[in-house]
Design a protein around this motif. Structure first.
Motif, PDB file in Angstrom:
ATOM      1  N   HIS A  44       0.614  -1.264  -0.267  1.00  0.00           N
ATOM      2  CA  HIS A  44       0.273   0.002   0.019  1.00  0.00           C
ATOM      3  C   HIS A  44       0.967   0.829   0.064  1.00  0.00           C
ATOM      4  O   HIS A  44       0.697   2.731  -1.089  1.00  0.00           O
ATOM      5  CB  HIS A  44      -0.870   0.460   1.443  1.00  0.00           C
ATOM      6  N   GLN A  45       1.944   1.473   1.000  1.00  0.00           N
ATOM      7  CA  GLN A  45       2.778   2.429   1.153  1.00  0.00           C
ATOM      8  C   GLN A  45       4.393   1.847   1.322  1.00  0.00           C
ATOM      9  O   GLN A  45       4.318   0.786   2.087  1.00  0.00           O
ATOM     10  CB  GLN A  45       1.648   3.559   2.305  1.00  0.00           C
ATOM     11  N   ALA A  47       6.575   1.316   3.776  1.00  0.00           N
ATOM     12  CA  ALA A  47       6.352   0.524   5.581  1.00  0.00           C
ATOM     13  C   ALA A  47       7.133  -0.612   5.151  1.00  0.00           C
ATOM     14  O   ALA A  47       6.824  -1.296   4.397  1.00  0.00           O
ATOM     15  CB  ALA A  47       4.848   1.141   6.009  1.00  0.00           C
ATOM     16  N   GLY A  52       6.181  -4.170  11.720  1.00  0.00           N
ATOM     17  CA  GLY A  52       4.607  -4.388  12.139  1.00  0.00           C
ATOM     18  C   GLY A  52       4.003  -5.220  13.155  1.00  0.00           C
ATOM     19  O   GLY A  52       5.181  -5.848  14.206  1.00  0.00           O
ATOM     20  N   TRP A  53       2.874  -5.064  13.254  1.00  0.00           N
ATOM     21  CA  TRP A  53       2.551  -6.125  14.616  1.00  0.00           C
ATOM     22  C   TRP A  53       2.962  -7.185  14.468  1.00  0.00           C
ATOM     23  O   TRP A  53       1.402  -7.519  13.194  1.00  0.00           O
ATOM     24  CB  TRP A  53       1.046  -5.214  15.072  1.00  0.00           C
ATOM     25  N   LEU A  54       3.336  -8.066  14.681  1.00  0.00           N
ATOM     26  CA  LEU A  54       3.011  -9.716  14.258  1.00  0.00           C
ATOM     27  C   LEU A  54       2.426 -10.281  15.647  1.00  0.00           C
ATOM     28  O   LEU A  54       2.488  -9.928  16.331  1.00  0.00           O
ATOM     29  CB  LEU A  54       4.714 -10.415  14.282  1.00  0.00           C
ATOM     30  N   GLU A  60       0.535  -7.626  10.257  1.00  0.00           N
ATOM     31  CA  GLU A  60       0.034  -5.793   9.848  1.00  0.00           C
ATOM     32  C   GLU A  60       1.237  -4.960  10.183  1.00  0.00           C
ATOM     33  O   GLU A  60       2.100  -4.818  10.593  1.00  0.00           O
ATOM     34  CB  GLU A  60      -1.305  -5.756  11.660  1.00  0.00           C
ATOM     35  N   PRO A  62       2.686  -1.311  10.627  1.00  0.00           N
ATOM     36  CA  PRO A  62       3.108  -0.608  11.250  1.00  0.00           C
ATOM     37  C   PRO A  62       2.428   0.297  11.189  1.00  0.00           C
ATOM     38  O   PRO A  62       2.548   1.648  11.612  1.00  0.00           O
ATOM     39  CB  PRO A  62       4.821  -0.585  11.190  1.00  0.00           C
ATOM     40  N   LEU A  63       1.812   1.614   9.593  1.00  0.00           N
ATOM     41  CA  LEU A  63       1.208   2.645   9.559  1.00  0.00           C
ATOM     42  C   LEU A  63       0.639   2.433   9.684  1.00  0.00           C
ATOM     43  O   LEU A  63      -0.869   3.175   9.859  1.00  0.00           O
ATOM     44  CB  LEU A  63       1.951   3.221   8.539  1.00  0.00           C
ATOM     45  N   HIS A  64      -0.150   1.628   8.381  1.00  0.00           N
ATOM     46  CA  HIS A  64      -2.382   1.553   8.177  1.00  0.00           C
ATOM     47  C   HIS A  64      -2.720   0.609   8.462  1.00  0.00           C
ATOM     48  O   HIS A  64      -3.912   0.671   8.030  1.00  0.00           O
ATOM     49  CB  HIS A  64      -2.163   2.509   6.391  1.00  0.00           C
ATOM     50  N   ALA A  65      -2.172  -0.303   8.569  1.00  0.00           N
ATOM     51  CA  ALA A  65      -2.680  -1.864   9.395  1.00  0.00           C
ATOM     52  C   ALA A  65      -3.440  -2.479   8.488  1.00  0.00           C
ATOM     53  O   ALA A  65      -4.302  -3.531   8.144  1.00  0.00           O
ATOM     54  CB  ALA A  65      -4.166  -0.939  10.174  1.00  0.00           C
ATOM     55  N   LYS A  67      -3.183  -6.152   6.733  1.00  0.00           N
ATOM     56  CA  LYS A  67      -2.838  -7.098   7.503  1.00  0.00           C
ATOM     57  C   LYS A  67      -1.754  -8.201   6.387  1.00  0.00           C
ATOM     58  O   LYS A  67      -2.916  -8.209   5.258  1.00  0.00           O
ATOM     59  CB  LYS A  67      -3.304  -7.840   8.472  1.00  0.00           C
ATOM     60  N   ALA A  77      -6.591  -7.880   5.741  1.00  0.00           N
ATOM     61  CA  ALA A  77      -7.411  -6.517   5.525  1.00  0.00           C
ATOM     62  C   ALA A  77      -7.014  -5.411   4.855  1.00  0.00           C
ATOM     63  O   ALA A  77      -5.481  -5.187   4.970  1.00  0.00           O
ATOM     64  CB  ALA A  77      -6.634  -6.138   7.128  1.00  0.00           C
ATOM     65  N   PRO A  78      -7.349  -4.583   4.616  1.00  0.00           N
ATOM     66  CA  PRO A  78      -6.876  -3.223   3.255  1.00  0.00           C
ATOM     67  C   PRO A  78      -6.931  -1.872   4.040  1.00  0.00           C
ATOM     68  O   PRO A  78      -6.292  -2.261   5.650  1.00  0.00           O
ATOM     69  CB  PRO A  78      -8.451  -2.805   2.943  1.00  0.00           C
ATOM     70  N   PRO A  79      -5.961  -1.012   4.155  1.00  0.00           N
ATOM     71  CA  PRO A  79      -5.537  -0.149   2.491  1.00  0.00           C
ATOM     72  C   PRO A  79      -5.256  -0.825   1.606  1.00  0.00           C
ATOM     73  O   PRO A  79      -5.448  -1.429   0.646  1.00  0.00           O
ATOM     74  CB  PRO A  79      -5.784   1.080   2.785  1.00  0.00           C
TER      75      PRO A  79
END
Lengths: 120, 386
Positions: A44-45, A47, A52-54, A60, A62-65, A67, A77-79
């Motif tokens: 997406h962007q 990052a 991120g969140w493992l 996930e 770390p920026l915009h969630a 997954k 999961a988007p975006p």
């Protein structure tokens, strides 16, 4: 191509290691002790998924969630809309190796345009 | 449940529609959207889209080939919700049609506040929708002097983008410190200092009296008598929930649709999600409207579960609220509630380096975390809030 990452003993469970190759690839050691390697850049962007969140077999961004499933690279999961590549992980003599996928990477628009010499 | 109407076709509405299908709902699904556009992502509107590095196609939220088997009623506004008989209700539309549904998901979002007397003056913008962003982008491309009214995150992002495009930018903020609400005084000052780092003027502690100009704006008039010359003005002074259409419906409205911790309203078969919904927050013991992208994405699944089961599923404890902002090349991330903190300490980085990781604590316990260009450390601290 087979790339040595680090010693297995140096990557604790729940942690990730980014390999600064182009494009970067990250190795994840899940809480359950599994090892996975995926492209490190969120589609997406720009990052680093290693930041991120493992959770389980999912990371996930770390920026915009967004997954990603570490096993398949699929977006859960988007975006983000595009999957990341997955790479094979081999442990030999206590050292983690990554066998790079032959597929073309999916890079986010801002990174792709920068690599193409366009506006950052 | 045979028909569910989702009123609102942005991220929260789309997330609700996805959750409905994902949780096995197989009936008729109607998605109503006031804008003519399919669901799109708003965060890039003040940044990459405004600067021209991201096109409209890339804003689309739906993936290629995604089919929710929904009826899309776009470009039409919901004008009234008749909740007799329950459960659900009849959604009346601006084109005279109506949709009777036994499940209603309210996802009508929020609308930007405007300045009194500013309507009809050319060159004055708010930024919420794709159409807003198109209009602003076209004007910024002409260059000139931009005045941003409001030093919050939208205003700051627009200022940063416009500064990057070469415009002369001034930000006017009524409060003594921008962002003090979400971040507290100290960190609000630190983050808003990014403006002055980049040659953008920041005027704080002065209110706006009005706008100057006849057909087109030419100045922002301040309460202290000064005036700031302007070719373009962006008003970024917050947003209010779009709930006027629900008056008379029997729903409890108080800065948004008042909901439980699972998005259920007082009326059977009616839930609310996204920026228009004031969910019960067990952490703070109050109803709270959270205008964050992440909330609009994550919470609809809980609301849909509550809708489909009639509330039989206990809501999980949501993660602490999270938002981000990209300004002047710095990634600002925040999670938690700053309001309840009695201390804030910089755990890594320096204020001068604009790379701080700051932790807010209440009685020694972390309740919020702020990162500037610190994604890895931020994620680690954020986990401790969960």
């Amino acid at each position: 191509m087979m790339i040595p990452a680090c010693r297995l003993a140096d990557l604790p469970r729940g942690e990730a290691l980014r390999l600064d190759i182009d494009p970067p690839v990250s190795v994840f050691h899940t809480d359950d002790g599994e090892l996975y390697a995926i492209d490190d850049t969120c589609t997406h962007q720009d990052a680093s998924l290693a930041d991120g969140w493992l959770e389980g077999c999912e990371v996930e961004c770390p920026l915009h969630a967004s997954k990603f499933d570490l096993r398949t690279g699929a977006v859960d999961a988007p975006p983000a809309k595009h999957p990341v590549r997955t790479h094979e992980v081999v442990v030999a003599d206590g050292v983690i190796h990554v066998r790079l996928s032959a597929e073309a990477p999916r890079l986010p628009p801002c990174v792709a345009s920068r690599l193409a010499g366009g506006p950052a | 449940m045979r028909t569910v109407a989702v009123v609102g076709a942005s991220l929260a509405g789309l997330s609700a529609a996805r959750a409905l299908r994902g949780q096995g709902y197989d009936g008729r699904l109607v998605v109503i959207g006031e804008e003519a556009h399919r669901p799109y992502d708003r965060p890039p509107l003040s940044k990459e889209f405004l600067s021209g590095t991201l096109g409209e196609a890339e804003l689309a939220l739906e993936t290629d080939g995604e089919d929710l088997r929904a009826e899309w009623l776009l470009g039409v506004r919901a004008t009234h919700l008749d909740t007799t008989p329950l459960p659900g209700g009849t959604v009346h539309l601006s084109d005279g049609r109506s949709v009777r549904a036994d499940g209603v998901v309210i996802a009508t979002g929020a609308a930007p506040r405007t300045l009194p007397g500013s309507t009809g003056l050319a060159g004055v913008h708010t930024l919420r929708t794709l159409d807003d962003a198109r209009a602003l982008r076209d004007e910024l491309a002409l260059g000139g002097r931009l005045v941003v009214i409001g030093g919050g995150f939208i205003g700051a992002e627009v200022a940063a983008t416009a500064s990057g495009l070469g415009l002369d930018v001034t930000v006017v903020e009524a409060a003594p410190t921008p962002l003090a609400g979400p971040l507290g005084e100290t960190m609000g000052a630190l983050v808003s200092a990014l403006h002055t780092d980049h040659g953008v003027r920041l005027w704080c502690g002065v209110g706006v009296k009005g706008l100057g100009g006849e057909a087109r704006v030419d100045a922002v008039l301040l309460e202290d008598g000064r005036s700031v010359p302007a070719d373009i003005v962006v008003v970024g002074v917050g947003a209010g929930p779009c709930v006027e259409w629900l008056e008379g419906s029997g729903l409890r409205l108080d800065d948004g649709v008042v909901c439980g911790a699972d998005g259920r309203t007082d009326l059977a078969g009616v839930v609310a999600v996204g920026d228009c919904a004031a969910w019960w927050d067990p952490r703070t013991g109050a109803h709270r409207r959270v205008e964050h992208w992440t909330g609009a994405r994550e919470r609809p699944a809980a609301a849909v579960a509550a809708l489909l089961t009639g509330g039989a599923v206990a809501p999980g404890v949501p993660r602490a609220p999270y938002f981000w902002s990209d300004q002047y090349g710095v990634r600002v991330q925040f999670a938690g509630h700053a309001a309840g903190a009695d201390s804030v300490t910089v755990e890594a980085g320096t204020p001068e380096g604009r790379d701080v990781l700051a932790v807010y604590r209440s009685a020694g316990r972390p309740v919020a975390v702020l990162g500037m260009n610190q994604p890895r450390l931020f994620t680690r601290w954020r986990k401790q809030l969960a």
